[in-house]
Scaffold this motif. Structure first.
Motif, short mmCIF file in Angstrom:
data_model
loop_
_atom_site.label_atom_id
_atom_site.label_comp_id
_atom_site.label_asym_id
_atom_site.label_seq_id
_atom_site.Cartn_x
_atom_site.Cartn_y
_atom_site.Cartn_z
N TRP A 4 0.82 -1.21 0.00
CA TRP A 4 0.00 0.00 0.00
C TRP A 4 0.85 1.26 0.00
N ASN A 5 2.17 1.10 0.17
CA ASN A 5 3.10 2.22 0.06
C ASN A 5 4.50 1.63 -0.11
N TYR A 6 5.52 2.46 -0.15
CA TYR A 6 6.86 2.01 -0.52
C TYR A 6 7.74 1.60 0.66
N GLY A 7 7.33 1.82 1.90
CA GLY A 7 8.15 1.48 3.05
C GLY A 7 8.29 -0.03 3.25
N LEU A 108 10.75 -8.72 -6.69
CA LEU A 108 10.21 -7.55 -6.01
C LEU A 108 10.59 -6.26 -6.75
N LYS A 109 11.84 -6.17 -7.17
CA LYS A 109 12.27 -4.98 -7.93
C LYS A 109 11.48 -4.87 -9.22
N GLU A 110 11.31 -5.98 -9.92
CA GLU A 110 10.55 -5.96 -11.18
C GLU A 110 9.14 -5.43 -10.96
N LEU A 111 8.51 -5.89 -9.90
CA LEU A 111 7.15 -5.43 -9.61
C LEU A 111 7.12 -3.94 -9.28
N TRP A 112 8.10 -3.49 -8.51
CA TRP A 112 8.14 -2.07 -8.15
C TRP A 112 8.46 -1.18 -9.35
N GLU A 113 9.24 -1.67 -10.28
CA GLU A 113 9.56 -0.88 -11.47
C GLU A 113 8.31 -0.57 -12.29
N GLU A 114 7.31 -1.40 -12.17
CA GLU A 114 6.04 -1.16 -12.87
C GLU A 114 5.29 0.03 -12.28
N ASN A 115 5.61 0.40 -11.06
CA ASN A 115 4.95 1.53 -10.40
C ASN A 115 5.78 2.79 -10.63
N GLU A 116 5.50 3.48 -11.71
CA GLU A 116 6.29 4.66 -12.08
C GLU A 116 6.24 5.76 -11.03
N GLU A 117 5.15 5.82 -10.30
CA GLU A 117 4.97 6.88 -9.30
C GLU A 117 5.83 6.66 -8.06
N TRP A 122 10.62 3.83 -3.36
CA TRP A 122 10.85 2.49 -2.83
C TRP A 122 12.34 2.17 -2.84
N LYS A 123 12.98 2.43 -3.96
CA LYS A 123 14.41 2.15 -4.10
C LYS A 123 15.23 2.98 -3.12
N GLU A 124 14.95 4.26 -3.01
CA GLU A 124 15.70 5.14 -2.09
C GLU A 124 15.51 4.72 -0.64
#
Length: 135
Positions: A4-7, A108-117, A122-124
């Protein structure tokens, strides 16, 4: 993805990993195993990535008193109780595990890369854990 968020603790699987960690009878060995699984993996699976990230965040909380947004009511009290253990030997593996989760061979990274916003946030967030554990 149950996020539900990037943390670190903004995902259902992260809370599953946290519950398993809290129930551990040998927390140091279990954390080391979670790190080794992602470090040695050719491809880091979704669940394994969360177990490694939750473990790294936990060590960051214990060693550096980092306060994470966590819905677990007793997380901060529980991390304070773990200060009797020396997690510093695991810092190097935690850093390598974070690198593995952020690599191109990570579900997990692949899935997060789909979330451009939220991908960069998330990475930082994960890189900030890595930076604190490298100190």
């Amino acid at each position: 993805m149950g996020a539900w968020n990037y943390g670190v603790f903004d995902d259902d699987t992260a809370y599953d990993a946290l519950d398993v960690l809290k129930a551990s009878s040998n927390i140091i060995a279990d954390i080391e195993r979670y790190f080794d699984e992602v470090i040695q993996a050719e491809y880091v699976g979704y669940d394994e990535a969360h177990y490694a990230l939750v473990s790294a965040a936990f060590i960051d909380s214990v060693i550096n008193d980092t306060q994470y947004r966590c819905d677990g009511d007793d997380y901060f009290e529980w991390t304070r109780l773990q200060k009797c253990f020396d997690f510093s030997p695991l810092k190097h593996k935690a850093v390598k595990a974070i690198d593995a989760v952020l690599s191109d061979n990570s579900e997990l990274k692949e899935l997060w890369e789909e979330n451009e916003e939220l991908y960069e946030a998330w990475k930082e967030d994960k890189l900030s854990i890595k930076k604190r554990l490298q100190q």
